[in-house]
Design a protein around this motif. Structure first.
Motif, mmCIF file in Angstrom:
data_model
loop_
_atom_site.group_PDB
_atom_site.id
_atom_site.type_symbol
_atom_site.label_atom_id
_atom_site.label_comp_id
_atom_site.label_asym_id
_atom_site.label_seq_id
_atom_site.Cartn_x
_atom_site.Cartn_y
_atom_site.Cartn_z
ATOM 1 N N ILE A 158 0.737 -1.369 -0.388
ATOM 2 C CA ILE A 158 -0.241 0.096 0.219
ATOM 3 C C ILE A 158 0.861 0.955 -0.415
ATOM 4 O O ILE A 158 0.266 2.513 -0.679
ATOM 5 N N ILE B 233 -5.623 2.981 -3.124
ATOM 6 C CA ILE B 233 -4.913 1.371 -2.067
ATOM 7 C C ILE B 233 -6.856 0.886 -1.908
ATOM 8 O O ILE B 233 -7.218 -0.125 -2.104
ATOM 9 N N TRP C 199 -3.864 4.103 5.976
ATOM 10 C CA TRP C 199 -3.413 2.821 5.828
ATOM 11 C C TRP C 199 -5.385 2.321 7.131
ATOM 12 O O TRP C 199 -5.175 0.674 7.235
ATOM 13 N N ALA D 8 -7.895 0.554 4.683
ATOM 14 C CA ALA D 8 -7.495 -0.459 3.564
ATOM 15 C C ALA D 8 -7.082 -1.688 4.862
ATOM 16 O O ALA D 8 -8.324 -2.651 3.691
#
Length: 251
Positions: A149, A159, A208, A211
């Motif tokens: 990522i 992503i 993140w 994700a």
């Protein structure tokens, strides 16, 4: 699900891996289940190290031998799910059609060993940005994805859309955050433009957490691998920060 470390950044910090068992002990102490790759020089070394991992209650996601053929054989013998795609030159100098042709051949050969072939998207490589990743996944339909990522975000990719689109082909995910050092520089000098860091320490809104939440929602249960290519302090501190952040979401 297992949490591991892609320990390239640890090697950069230390100058290399001098004792793999010491590294495993340190990673186990801060809560990790293992490392991404078992590195071996021959079959005996592979058996010795695999047994040491097991004895310590640790694991590894794949294996890398001294060359491509031994990597395939050792990985199959050790019961691995995937190997990294390594079809010769993977720099941005290689012609895309040549790279794709070689990749499909690699995928075909790996499948004979019962192995999946995982593309690792990477800045400075032939498959760097979103357009190239999508082209690769279309033209190499037998390939799997080792999604990084940080590298995808650093190249301006999406992503979350990538996870959604290729979820069934993802074999592992590299988690890292991105810190832009000099936005005036281009990706041709990407290591001067940015560095990778522990989760939460980036400065360019890498999603993140989103994700990780999306992966959990989709039922992801494979390896989650933390990789910090550049450490500015003891790697174990950064790795623990990232692991704690991920476990709050996944566990």
């Amino acid at each position: 699900m297992k949490f591991g470390v892609a320990d390239y950044g640890m090697n950069v910090w230390d100058g290399g891996c001098y004792d793999f068992q010491t590294r495993l002990e340190e990673l186990r102490t801060i809560g990790y289940d293992g490392t991404e790759r078992l590195e071996c020089i021959d079959a005996a070394d592979a058996m010795y190290k695999a047994a040491a991992y097991r004895r310590m209650g640790m694991d590894f996601a794949t294996c890398r031998g001294p060359n491509v053929e031994t990597t395939l054989r050792f990985s199959a013998a050790l019961g691995m799910e995937y190997v990294w795609l390594t079809p010769g030159d993977a720099t941005r100098k290689i012609d895309m059609n040549t790279y794709l042709r070689r990749s499909n051949r690699f995928v075909e050969c790996a499948a004979k060993f019962g192995l999946k072939t995982a593309l690792h998207n990477h800045l400075g490589s032939r498959i760097e940005n979103q357009e190239e990743l999508d082209q690769f996944m279309k033209e190499c339909p037998g390939a799997s994805l080792l999604l990084d990522i940080g590298h995808l975000h650093g190249a301006g990719g999406d992503i979350l859309a990538t996870i959604d689109k290729y979820f069934d082909r993802i074999v592992a995910v590299h988690f890292k955050d991105v810190f832009i050092k000099d936005a005036s520089l281009g990706l041709d000098v990407w290591s001067q433009r940015l560095r990778f860091c522990e989760l939460g320490a980036g400065n360019c809104d890498e999603p993140w957490e989103e994700a990780a939440k999306l992966l959990r929602k989709r039922g992801y249960d494979k390896w989650v691998l933390v990789e910090h290519d550049t450490h500015l302090r003891d790697p174990l501190i950064d790795l623990k920060v990232s692991l704690d952040g991920l476990k709050k979401i996944f566990c």
